[in-house]
Design an enzyme around this catalytic site. Structure first.
Site, mmCIF file in Angstrom:
data_model
loop_
_atom_site.group_PDB
_atom_site.id
_atom_site.type_symbol
_atom_site.label_atom_id
_atom_site.label_comp_id
_atom_site.label_asym_id
_atom_site.label_seq_id
_atom_site.Cartn_x
_atom_site.Cartn_y
_atom_site.Cartn_z
ATOM 1 N N ALA A 181 -6.523 -15.555 28.875
ATOM 2 C CA ALA A 181 -7.592 -15.090 27.984
ATOM 3 C C ALA A 181 -8.594 -16.206 27.704
ATOM 4 O O ALA A 181 -8.216 -17.368 27.564
ATOM 5 C CB ALA A 181 -7.002 -14.594 26.667
ATOM 6 N N LYS B 216 5.085 -5.356 27.160
ATOM 7 C CA LYS B 216 5.171 -6.161 28.387
ATOM 8 C C LYS B 216 5.333 -7.641 28.093
ATOM 9 O O LYS B 216 6.231 -8.297 28.630
ATOM 10 C CB LYS B 216 3.907 -6.007 29.246
ATOM 11 N N ARG C 172 -0.061 -2.411 24.927
ATOM 12 C CA ARG C 172 0.774 -2.363 23.720
ATOM 13 C C ARG C 172 2.162 -1.768 23.957
ATOM 14 O O ARG C 172 2.794 -1.265 23.053
ATOM 15 C CB ARG C 172 0.077 -1.588 22.603
ATOM 16 N N ALA D 13 -2.012 -18.944 29.767
ATOM 17 C CA ALA D 13 -2.856 -17.958 29.089
ATOM 18 C C ALA D 13 -4.136 -17.746 29.871
ATOM 19 O O ALA D 13 -4.875 -18.695 30.120
ATOM 20 C CB ALA D 13 -3.175 -18.439 27.674
ATOM 21 N N HIS E 28 0.304 -13.361 19.830
ATOM 22 C CA HIS E 28 1.055 -13.882 20.973
ATOM 23 C C HIS E 28 1.554 -15.305 20.679
ATOM 24 O O HIS E 28 2.702 -15.642 20.978
ATOM 25 C CB HIS E 28 0.182 -13.886 22.228
ATOM 26 N N ARG F 133 5.769 -17.254 20.375
ATOM 27 C CA ARG F 133 6.244 -18.279 21.310
ATOM 28 C C ARG F 133 7.025 -19.370 20.591
ATOM 29 O O ARG F 133 6.607 -19.843 19.539
ATOM 30 C CB ARG F 133 5.068 -18.926 22.033
#
Length: 183
Positions: A41, A20, A17, A39, A57, A61
């Site tokens: 994840a 970055k 958090r 990605a 996120h 974008r």
């Protein structure tokens, strides 16, 4: 900017958090390249909090950025990228967690393959990596394995990256300007 420095990956590291990903996104926007968000994840529809993090996120974008889900295979996007591409890989800690069951030998090969691909790709690559290990040593073996592998991964990429940024407390430090790399 020389061709070799253009091809050096950029590393953005820091604690959770800290900003970055936001800094990496800003660098990608400034690259004037076609941006692909890689990605790492894995989507878990049963985890609402994780889904909210992913959605946050995604909202940041730009709509013209392509997204590739690569929870395990980072080599394919790196090998397919061209000189006009910018790959933003977010994040190495999540990618590592997806591969944590690899034995030491397989992990070493995976790490070497990634470093080779990062050096060989003609594209601009921005990598986001979490910093762990600034606190206590984890009490359980899997936690120590994760911390140790991520620390080594980040250090290895830091050797070939330029610049290397540390984002902490909402501030960005260019370690390549301020620090001295270890031999």
């Amino acid at each position: 900017m020389t061709e070799s420095s253009h091809r050096s990956p950029i590393l953005v590291t820091g604690p959770a958090r800290s900003g970055k990903s936001e800094w990496a996104e800003r660098l990608a926007l400034q690259s004037n390249h076609t941006v692909t968000y890689v990605a790492t994840a894995q989507v878990n529809p049963d985890d609402a909090e994780w889904q909210a993090r992913i959605a946050q996120h995604q909202r940041r974008r730009p709509p013209d950025w392509q997204t590739i889900a690569a929870p395990v295979d980072l080599l394919t996007p790196l090998q397919a990228a061209t000189a006009s591409d910018c790959l933003l890989i977010d994040s190495l800690g999540t990618w590592l967690a997806n591969l944590l069951e690899q034995d030491d030998s397989l992990w070493e090969q995976t790490l070497q393959d990634l470093l080779t691909a990062l050096i060989a790709t003609p594209s601009r690559v921005i990598l986001v990596a979490e910093e762990t290990g600034w606190g206590v040593v984890p009490a359980y073996p899997l936690g120590r394995l994760f911390r140790d592998r991520l620390g080594r991964l980040t250090r290895q990429i830091g050797r070939i990256a330029h610049p290397v940024y540390l984002v902490t407390g909402g501030h960005v430090l260019n370690l390549s300007q301020m620090g001295t790399p270890l031999p």
